[in-house]
Scaffold this motif. Structure first.
Motif, short mmCIF file in Angstrom:
data_model
loop_
_atom_site.label_atom_id
_atom_site.label_comp_id
_atom_site.label_asym_id
_atom_site.label_seq_id
_atom_site.Cartn_x
_atom_site.Cartn_y
_atom_site.Cartn_z
N CYS A 170 53.86 24.80 41.19
CA CYS A 170 54.32 25.46 39.97
C CYS A 170 53.19 26.28 39.35
O CYS A 170 52.03 25.88 39.39
N ALA A 171 53.56 27.39 38.75
CA ALA A 171 52.59 28.21 38.02
C ALA A 171 52.16 27.48 36.76
O ALA A 171 52.95 26.75 36.16
N SER A 172 50.91 27.68 36.35
CA SER A 172 50.39 26.95 35.20
C SER A 172 51.10 27.33 33.91
O SER A 172 51.25 26.52 33.01
N TRP A 173 51.60 28.56 33.80
CA TRP A 173 52.26 28.99 32.56
C TRP A 173 53.62 28.32 32.38
O TRP A 173 54.16 28.29 31.28
N ALA A 194 56.99 26.55 29.21
CA ALA A 194 58.28 27.25 29.20
C ALA A 194 59.42 26.34 29.64
O ALA A 194 60.18 26.67 30.53
N GLY A 195 59.56 25.18 29.01
CA GLY A 195 60.68 24.27 29.33
C GLY A 195 60.66 23.84 30.78
O GLY A 195 61.58 24.11 31.53
N HIS A 196 59.59 23.21 31.18
CA HIS A 196 59.37 22.88 32.58
C HIS A 196 60.38 21.88 33.10
O HIS A 196 60.80 20.98 32.38
N ASP A 197 60.76 21.99 34.37
CA ASP A 197 61.80 21.15 34.96
C ASP A 197 61.32 19.75 35.34
O ASP A 197 62.13 18.87 35.54
#
Length: 198
Positions: A132-135, A139-142
């Motif tokens: 996963c990208a660090s940003w 942003a409401g990560h899964d």
């Protein structure tokens, strides 16, 4: 032999499933009896969500219930079935709150019973494995834990931060009180002087 935090999840499910097997309790919950169809409600359904008793969520629920009620897991099997059938994994947060007399649980200070404080869903691959990208973290990560919603379990850090905030509030309150006392003294002095002149 060094163990990782993820080893405790497999150990938890292995322990519970071993106890269920020893007690002769099946690892899949039987479907509840079908509900009577209501002709007045065309949208009614008697579909029952299957419950896997070897899942981490179910093992966590039955362990929480057994520990709270000081019973064996065999006495809490049906309660864990009902919880996961009705509310799913998110029901563990409700159960945790209910076991604490309905109080809101602050997972910054209380270790999450499902993810043990790591903040990610232990049944999903980790961000490192998926790449996963660090940003995405903001942003409401899964991958966040469905129970604690990714709250960081860091009681030492949060307690220190809260103590600093409280000290600042106390210093502000003392300063404000001193200012008020000084103002009262000046007003009292001014009023007494005026009273002496008249």
């Amino acid at each position: 032999m060094p163990t990782t935090v993820f080893d405790q999840f497999t150990r938890r499910t292995a322990d519970v499933t071993a106890q269920l097997t020893t007690l002769g309790i099946p690892l899949t919950a039987p479907a509840p009896p079908p509900a009577d169809l209501n002709p007045a409600d065309p949208w009614a359904s008697n579909y029952a969500v299957p419950v896997d008793r070897s899942s981490l969520a179910w093992c966590t629920a039955v362990t929480m219930l057994a520990d709270h009620h000081h019973t064996g897991i065999d006495r809490q099997v049906l309660a864990a079935d009902a919880l996961l059938r009705e509310l799913g994994v998110r029901g563990l947060a409700q159960l945790h709150s209910d076991l604490h007399a309905g109080a809101r649980i602050d997972y910054r200070f209380t270790r999450c019973p499902y993810c043990s404080g790591i903040g990610e869903d232990p049944t999903q691959p980790t961000c490192g494995e998926v790449g996963c990208a660090s940003w995405l973290e903001f942003a409401g990560h899964d991958h966040v834990c469905p129970v604690c919603r990714g709250d960081d379990f860091q009681p030492e850090w949060f307690a220190e931060e809260q103590m600093t905030e409280l000290e600042e509030l106390l210093a502000d309150a003392i300063e404000e009180r001193e200012e008020r006392a000084s103002l009262r003294y000046r007003l009292g002095t001014l009023l007494r002087r005026r009273g002496m002149r008249s």
